[in-house]
Design a protein around this motif. Sequence first.
Motif, PDB file in Angstrom:
ATOM      1  N   GLU A   1       0.832  -1.203   0.000  1.00 41.44           N
ATOM      2  CA  GLU A   1       0.000   0.000   0.000  1.00 41.44           C
ATOM      3  C   GLU A   1       0.871   1.260   0.000  1.00 41.44           C
ATOM      4  O   GLU A   1       0.623   2.203  -0.754  1.00 41.44           O
ATOM      5  CB  GLU A   1      -0.914  -0.007   1.226  1.00 41.44           C
ATOM      6  CG  GLU A   1      -1.860   1.166   1.289  1.00 41.44           C
ATOM      7  CD  GLU A   1      -2.735   1.111   2.527  1.00 41.44           C
ATOM      8  OE1 GLU A   1      -2.863   2.162   3.188  1.00 41.44           O
ATOM      9  OE2 GLU A   1      -3.277   0.039   2.831  1.00 41.44           O
ATOM     10  N   LYS A   2       1.907   1.269   0.817  1.00 38.86           N
ATOM     11  CA  LYS A   2       2.804   2.423   0.867  1.00 38.86           C
ATOM     12  C   LYS A   2       3.585   2.578  -0.439  1.00 38.86           C
ATOM     13  O   LYS A   2       3.813   3.693  -0.908  1.00 38.86           O
ATOM     14  CB  LYS A   2       3.759   2.297   2.054  1.00 38.86           C
ATOM     15  CG  LYS A   2       3.058   2.495   3.380  1.00 38.86           C
ATOM     16  CD  LYS A   2       3.989   2.266   4.550  1.00 38.86           C
ATOM     17  CE  LYS A   2       3.248   2.478   5.866  1.00 38.86           C
ATOM     18  NZ  LYS A   2       4.085   2.157   7.022  1.00 38.86           N
ATOM     19  N   ALA A   3       4.003   1.460  -1.028  1.00 43.18           N
ATOM     20  CA  ALA A   3       4.711   1.507  -2.315  1.00 43.18           C
ATOM     21  C   ALA A   3       3.799   2.076  -3.397  1.00 43.18           C
ATOM     22  O   ALA A   3       4.229   2.903  -4.214  1.00 43.18           O
ATOM     23  CB  ALA A   3       5.199   0.106  -2.708  1.00 43.18           C
ATOM     24  N   ASP A   4       2.544   1.654  -3.409  1.00 46.40           N
ATOM     25  CA  ASP A   4       1.584   2.165  -4.393  1.00 46.40           C
ATOM     26  C   ASP A   4       1.388   3.673  -4.230  1.00 46.40           C
ATOM     27  O   ASP A   4       1.356   4.416  -5.217  1.00 46.40           O
ATOM     28  CB  ASP A   4       0.230   1.452  -4.267  1.00 46.40           C
ATOM     29  CG  ASP A   4       0.277   0.005  -4.751  1.00 46.40           C
ATOM     30  OD1 ASP A   4       1.261  -0.376  -5.419  1.00 46.40           O
ATOM     31  OD2 ASP A   4      -0.672  -0.741  -4.446  1.00 46.40           O
ATOM     32  N   ARG A   5       1.251   4.121  -2.987  1.00 44.35           N
ATOM     33  CA  ARG A   5       1.064   5.557  -2.735  1.00 44.35           C
ATOM     34  C   ARG A   5       2.299   6.355  -3.152  1.00 44.35           C
ATOM     35  O   ARG A   5       2.177   7.422  -3.753  1.00 44.35           O
ATOM     36  CB  ARG A   5       0.745   5.814  -1.266  1.00 44.35           C
ATOM     37  CG  ARG A   5      -0.702   5.533  -0.903  1.00 44.35           C
ATOM     38  CD  ARG A   5      -1.103   6.169   0.427  1.00 44.35           C
ATOM     39  NE  ARG A   5      -0.166   5.929   1.491  1.00 44.35           N
ATOM     40  CZ  ARG A   5      -0.359   5.091   2.511  1.00 44.35           C
ATOM     41  NH1 ARG A   5      -1.472   4.403   2.595  1.00 44.35           N
ATOM     42  NH2 ARG A   5       0.555   4.952   3.446  1.00 44.35           N
ATOM     43  N   ALA A   6       3.487   5.838  -2.826  1.00 36.73           N
ATOM     44  CA  ALA A   6       4.727   6.537  -3.189  1.00 36.73           C
ATOM     45  C   ALA A   6       4.880   6.584  -4.706  1.00 36.73           C
ATOM     46  O   ALA A   6       5.275   7.606  -5.272  1.00 36.73           O
ATOM     47  CB  ALA A   6       5.937   5.853  -2.557  1.00 36.73           C
ATOM     48  N   GLY A   7       4.539   5.492  -5.380  1.00 32.76           N
ATOM     49  CA  GLY A   7       4.609   5.460  -6.842  1.00 32.76           C
ATOM     50  C   GLY A   7       3.625   6.422  -7.473  1.00 32.76           C
ATOM     51  O   GLY A   7       3.958   7.135  -8.422  1.00 32.76           O
ATOM     52  N   GLN A   8       2.425   6.466  -6.949  1.00 35.79           N
ATOM     53  CA  GLN A   8       1.396   7.374  -7.456  1.00 35.79           C
ATOM     54  C   GLN A   8       1.836   8.830  -7.282  1.00 35.79           C
ATOM     55  O   GLN A   8       1.697   9.647  -8.195  1.00 35.79           O
ATOM     56  CB  GLN A   8       0.077   7.135  -6.707  1.00 35.79           C
ATOM     57  CG  GLN A   8      -1.053   8.036  -7.130  1.00 35.79           C
ATOM     58  CD  GLN A   8      -1.779   7.505  -8.338  1.00 35.79           C
ATOM     59  OE1 GLN A   8      -1.686   6.344  -8.665  1.00 35.79           O
ATOM     60  NE2 GLN A   8      -2.501   8.362  -9.008  1.00 35.79           N
ATOM     61  N   ALA A   9       2.398   9.139  -6.113  1.00 32.94           N
ATOM     62  CA  ALA A   9       2.844  10.513  -5.857  1.00 32.94           C
ATOM     63  C   ALA A   9       3.968  10.902  -6.816  1.00 32.94           C
ATOM     64  O   ALA A   9       3.984  12.025  -7.338  1.00 32.94           O
ATOM     65  CB  ALA A   9       3.320  10.644  -4.411  1.00 32.94           C
ATOM     66  N   GLU A  10       4.883   9.984  -7.068  1.00 33.83           N
ATOM     67  CA  GLU A  10       5.992  10.266  -7.981  1.00 33.83           C
ATOM     68  C   GLU A  10       5.479  10.475  -9.406  1.00 33.83           C
ATOM     69  O   GLU A  10       5.925  11.390 -10.106  1.00 33.83           O
ATOM     70  CB  GLU A  10       7.011   9.121  -7.947  1.00 33.83           C
ATOM     71  CG  GLU A  10       8.258   9.391  -8.727  1.00 33.83           C
ATOM     72  CD  GLU A  10       9.057  10.575  -8.201  1.00 33.83           C
ATOM     73  OE1 GLU A  10       9.707  11.237  -9.027  1.00 33.83           O
ATOM     74  OE2 GLU A  10       9.032  10.854  -6.991  1.00 33.83           O
ATOM     75  N   MET A  11       4.544   9.652  -9.832  1.00 34.68           N
ATOM     76  CA  MET A  11       4.000   9.782 -11.193  1.00 34.68           C
ATOM     77  C   MET A  11       3.194  11.072 -11.328  1.00 34.68           C
ATOM     78  O   MET A  11       3.247  11.728 -12.370  1.00 34.68           O
ATOM     79  CB  MET A  11       3.140   8.561 -11.543  1.00 34.68           C
ATOM     80  CG  MET A  11       3.935   7.260 -11.593  1.00 34.68           C
ATOM     81  SD  MET A  11       5.304   7.307 -12.749  1.00 34.68           S
ATOM     82  CE  MET A  11       4.449   7.032 -14.254  1.00 34.68           C
TER      83      MET A  11
END
Length: 107
Positions: A80-90
Amino acid sequence: MKNMDDIMRAAQNVQEELQKAQAKLDDIHVEGQSGGGMVIVKATAKGRITGVTIDPSLIVPGDKEMLEDLIAAAFNDAKEKADRAGQAEMEKMSSALPLPPGFKLPF
């Protein structure tokens, strides 16, 4: 036809920026936890698991099921944290691109 050339060049730039952002996701690290930090899973924003730490007090013969549940919960937290961090970066990357209003990239 210059307008079409501009569109193609812009599309190529978007594709290059997406590739750079995807590569950067492997450099962003997150930590998922469960059991009050007794199980920790480390991952990248790309979803690659880089480490698992289990408090030795949890390794009790006959209590395998609880440990399995804690590991699964820590993995899910890391995901979940990886998905959020990836979304924020994109989102950060796409906000810098000259896209028409309302245009959404596929992520």
